[in-house]
Design a protein around this motif. Structure first.
Motif, PDB file in Angstrom:
ATOM      1  N   PRO A 231       0.810  -1.219   0.000  1.00 25.58           N
ATOM      2  CA  PRO A 231       0.000   0.000   0.000  1.00 25.58           C
ATOM      3  C   PRO A 231       0.845   1.271   0.000  1.00 25.58           C
ATOM      4  O   PRO A 231       0.463   2.269  -0.629  1.00 25.58           O
ATOM      5  N   PHE A 232       2.000   1.245   0.694  1.00 31.91           N
ATOM      6  CA  PHE A 232       2.843   2.441   0.712  1.00 31.91           C
ATOM      7  C   PHE A 232       3.304   2.802  -0.692  1.00 31.91           C
ATOM      8  O   PHE A 232       3.242   3.962  -1.101  1.00 31.91           O
ATOM      9  N   VAL A 233       3.776   1.819  -1.444  1.00 33.67           N
ATOM     10  CA  VAL A 233       4.251   2.085  -2.804  1.00 33.67           C
ATOM     11  C   VAL A 233       3.110   2.608  -3.667  1.00 33.67           C
ATOM     12  O   VAL A 233       3.273   3.566  -4.428  1.00 33.67           O
ATOM     13  N   ALA A 234       1.939   1.991  -3.556  1.00 30.67           N
ATOM     14  CA  ALA A 234       0.784   2.418  -4.351  1.00 30.67           C
ATOM     15  C   ALA A 234       0.411   3.860  -4.070  1.00 30.67           C
ATOM     16  O   ALA A 234       0.087   4.621  -4.983  1.00 30.67           O
ATOM     17  N   SER A 235       0.491   4.265  -2.799  1.00 31.14           N
ATOM     18  CA  SER A 235       0.074   5.619  -2.435  1.00 31.14           C
ATOM     19  C   SER A 235       1.178   6.650  -2.643  1.00 31.14           C
ATOM     20  O   SER A 235       0.895   7.824  -2.884  1.00 31.14           O
ATOM     21  N   PHE A 236       2.458   6.213  -2.580  1.00 29.78           N
ATOM     22  CA  PHE A 236       3.560   7.166  -2.695  1.00 29.78           C
ATOM     23  C   PHE A 236       3.836   7.544  -4.141  1.00 29.78           C
ATOM     24  O   PHE A 236       4.213   8.676  -4.436  1.00 29.78           O
ATOM     25  N   LEU A 237       3.671   6.589  -5.052  1.00 34.29           N
ATOM     26  CA  LEU A 237       3.946   6.874  -6.455  1.00 34.29           C
ATOM     27  C   LEU A 237       2.683   7.366  -7.156  1.00 34.29           C
ATOM     28  O   LEU A 237       1.877   6.582  -7.643  1.00 34.29           O
ATOM     29  N   GLY A 238       2.519   8.670  -7.171  1.00 30.11           N
ATOM     30  CA  GLY A 238       1.378   9.265  -7.843  1.00 30.11           C
ATOM     31  C   GLY A 238       0.152   9.334  -6.955  1.00 30.11           C
ATOM     32  O   GLY A 238       0.107   8.792  -5.859  1.00 30.11           O
ATOM     33  N   SER A 239      -0.871  10.011  -7.457  1.00 29.25           N
ATOM     34  CA  SER A 239      -2.127  10.173  -6.714  1.00 29.25           C
ATOM     35  C   SER A 239      -2.946   8.887  -6.770  1.00 29.25           C
ATOM     36  O   SER A 239      -2.918   8.168  -7.776  1.00 29.25           O
ATOM     37  N   VAL A 240      -3.663   8.610  -5.689  1.00 32.25           N
ATOM     38  CA  VAL A 240      -4.564   7.460  -5.664  1.00 32.25           C
ATOM     39  C   VAL A 240      -5.839   7.823  -4.916  1.00 32.25           C
ATOM     40  O   VAL A 240      -5.853   8.714  -4.064  1.00 32.25           O
ATOM     41  N   ASN A 241      -6.902   7.119  -5.255  1.00 33.78           N
ATOM     42  CA  ASN A 241      -8.155   7.183  -4.515  1.00 33.78           C
ATOM     43  C   ASN A 241      -8.305   5.875  -3.744  1.00 33.78           C
ATOM     44  O   ASN A 241      -8.034   4.796  -4.287  1.00 33.78           O
ATOM     45  N   LEU A 242      -8.695   5.966  -2.482  1.00 33.91           N
ATOM     46  CA  LEU A 242      -8.809   4.785  -1.619  1.00 33.91           C
ATOM     47  C   LEU A 242     -10.270   4.397  -1.416  1.00 33.91           C
ATOM     48  O   LEU A 242     -11.135   5.258  -1.222  1.00 33.91           O
ATOM     49  N   PHE A 243     -10.517   3.071  -1.455  1.00 34.70           N
ATOM     50  CA  PHE A 243     -11.850   2.545  -1.185  1.00 34.70           C
ATOM     51  C   PHE A 243     -11.719   1.423  -0.161  1.00 34.70           C
ATOM     52  O   PHE A 243     -11.073   0.403  -0.422  1.00 34.70           O
ATOM     53  N   HIS A 244     -12.307   1.601   1.002  1.00 35.65           N
ATOM     54  CA  HIS A 244     -12.263   0.593   2.059  1.00 35.65           C
ATOM     55  C   HIS A 244     -13.513  -0.280   1.974  1.00 35.65           C
ATOM     56  O   HIS A 244     -14.641   0.221   1.828  1.00 35.65           O
ATOM     57  N   GLY A 245     -13.304  -1.583   2.056  1.00 40.44           N
ATOM     58  CA  GLY A 245     -14.447  -2.481   1.992  1.00 40.44           C
ATOM     59  C   GLY A 245     -14.050  -3.915   2.255  1.00 40.44           C
ATOM     60  O   GLY A 245     -13.037  -4.176   2.911  1.00 40.44           O
ATOM     61  N   ARG A 246     -14.830  -4.843   1.713  1.00 32.08           N
ATOM     62  CA  ARG A 246     -14.542  -6.268   1.866  1.00 32.08           C
ATOM     63  C   ARG A 246     -14.530  -6.916   0.493  1.00 32.08           C
ATOM     64  O   ARG A 246     -15.187  -6.439  -0.447  1.00 32.08           O
ATOM     65  N   VAL A 247     -13.768  -8.010   0.373  1.00 36.69           N
ATOM     66  CA  VAL A 247     -13.688  -8.725  -0.896  1.00 36.69           C
ATOM     67  C   VAL A 247     -14.516 -10.000  -0.820  1.00 36.69           C
ATOM     68  O   VAL A 247     -14.404 -10.769   0.141  1.00 36.69           O
ATOM     69  N   GLU A 248     -15.366 -10.178  -1.841  1.00 36.31           N
ATOM     70  CA  GLU A 248     -16.197 -11.386  -1.910  1.00 36.31           C
ATOM     71  C   GLU A 248     -16.617 -11.598  -3.358  1.00 36.31           C
ATOM     72  O   GLU A 248     -17.015 -10.655  -4.053  1.00 36.31           O
ATOM     73  N   ASP A 249     -16.479 -12.832  -3.834  1.00 34.88           N
ATOM     74  CA  ASP A 249     -16.926 -13.211  -5.186  1.00 34.88           C
ATOM     75  C   ASP A 249     -16.340 -12.309  -6.274  1.00 34.88           C
ATOM     76  O   ASP A 249     -17.039 -11.891  -7.208  1.00 34.88           O
ATOM     77  N   GLY A 250     -15.042 -12.010  -6.152  1.00 36.30           N
ATOM     78  CA  GLY A 250     -14.396 -11.236  -7.201  1.00 36.30           C
ATOM     79  C   GLY A 250     -14.762  -9.767  -7.220  1.00 36.30           C
ATOM     80  O   GLY A 250     -14.525  -9.073  -8.216  1.00 36.30           O
ATOM     81  N   HIS A 251     -15.330  -9.262  -6.133  1.00 35.42           N
ATOM     82  CA  HIS A 251     -15.718  -7.860  -6.052  1.00 35.42           C
ATOM     83  C   HIS A 251     -15.234  -7.242  -4.734  1.00 35.42           C
ATOM     84  O   HIS A 251     -15.167  -7.918  -3.707  1.00 35.42           O
ATOM     85  N   LEU A 252     -14.898  -5.961  -4.807  1.00 34.44           N
ATOM     86  CA  LEU A 252     -14.647  -5.175  -3.607  1.00 34.44           C
ATOM     87  C   LEU A 252     -15.960  -4.474  -3.270  1.00 34.44           C
ATOM     88  O   LEU A 252     -16.457  -3.639  -4.041  1.00 34.44           O
TER      89      LEU A 252
END
Length: 356
Positions: A231-252
């Motif tokens: 997660p650090f690399v994903a957020s440090f390199l460029g802008s990102v939008n975050l979505f908190h949730g749960r994973v089930e059946d191939g979906h967040l």
């Protein structure tokens, strides 16, 4: 010259600057040490140079253990952020300095020094400034002279500490392009420290992303940007939008909305999805299909792109990058309700990647 960094640790009192760092730098590569202030990248550079010594671990130069060698014995060139040129010397004398202070048995004769310095000044495209003094040069010119001075002693390794940090954005961009071209000509193994993600992505062959004294990821610019390992690399390199949730059946699952993340993601109650601003499709709210609802708060035109700031119904802010022409065709304006559809989501759980 190849560089092998093996299990390097360094403390400054209670502060753990480097924690068991190991990196392999192949001969002839241009490598960026990238990370926020205080992550240990400059300390590591100074340990490679011999300006600092590690508490534990080894530095191998071309396979030989150089850990106990003095800086003068490592044959490295060093370029600092603030040039460190001698004000009372001309450009020519600054570049010649390292050659003239060599021990007599290693020192070239004066004719060879003049030839080498003239050749270097032409290489950095500043031969016409040989008789000027540093105070008569621009910041970009001073940094190129500092680089020529570092190269004059024919180092096996070139180390650069935030080399363009003191310059304005336009000059930085020009010098980044110039440094890449120069490296392609001379192929000296080079390591440069930066906290500028764009600089690292544009210039380097590979990037070492560091955080809190440890290596988070090593890879090519495309690898670390498109396939972040944490997660650090994903957020440090460029802008990102975050979505908190749960994973089930191939979906967040984010609230009542389900975002497809593909097969291969294990079910989990807590996960975070990362989506970069350019990885959204932005459509009117009444467009067919499903997506995340949002409201356009602001549109900022930046050249051919539009930076769109939005708010989800729960108040969370998002950022989308879209071509201005596309936005115009869609007819979207500030205040409009829209549907957001991520084309790519990187999902992490407990600081680990759920799937490649």
């Amino acid at each position: 010259m190849s560089i092998a960094i093996r299990n390097i640790s360094k403390h400054f009192g209670a502060f753990h600057a480097l924690d068991d760092v190991s990196i392999d730098i192949p001969s002839g590569e241009l490598v960026a040490l990238l990370g926020p202030s205080g992550c240990g990248k400059t300390t590591l550079l100074r340990i490679i140079a011999g300006l600092e010594f590690a508490d534990s671990g080894r530095i191998l130069l071309e396979g030989d253990d150089a850990s106990g060698r003095h800086v003068r014995e490592r044959n490295v060139g060093f370029v600092f952020q603030h040039y460190a040129l001698f004000r009372h010397m001309t450009v020519f004398e600054n570049v010649a300095f390292g050659l003239r202070v060599k021990p007599r048995k290693y020192r070239p004769n004066e004719n060879e020094i003049r030839k080498r310095v003239s050749r270097l000044l032409e290489l950095v495209q500043l031969g016409w400034l040989a008789d000027r003094y540093p105070s008569q040069l621009s910041g970009g010119q001073r940094q190129r002279i500092a680089l020529a001075r570092a190269l004059a002693v024919e180092p096996k390794v070139l180390l650069l500490d935030e080399p363009f940090g003191a310059l304005d954005a336009k000059v930085r961009k020009e010098l980044r392009r110039w440094l890449r071209q120069l490296h392609d000509e001379i192929h000296v193994t080079s390591v440069f420290v930066t906290h500028d993600q764009e600089e690292a992505l544009e210039v380097s062959d590979s990037i070492v992303v560091m955080n809190k004294g440890r290596v988070e990821q090593i890879g090519s610019p495309d690898q670390v940007y498109d396939h972040p390992a944490t997660p650090f690399v994903a957020s440090f390199l460029g802008s990102v939008n975050l979505f908190h949730g749960r994973v089930e059946d191939g979906h967040l699952h984010v609230g009542e909305h389900a975002l497809a993340v593909g097969a291969g993601h294990a079910a989990t109650e807590q996960a975070v999805g990362f989506v970069r601003p350019h990885e959204f499709d932005l459509l009117p709210a009444n467009a067919p299909g499903t997506g995340l609802p949002g409201k356009i708060l602001r549109i900022i035109a930046i050249g051919p792109l539009a930076q769109v700031e939005l708010a989800r119904p729960n108040g969370e802010l998002l950022e989308v990058a879209i071509l201005r022409d596309t936005l115009s065709v869609l007819g979207l304006r500030e205040g409009d309700e829209v549907s957001l559809r991520p084309r790519n989501i990187r999902v992490f759980q407990n600081n680990e990647r759920l799937a490649a």
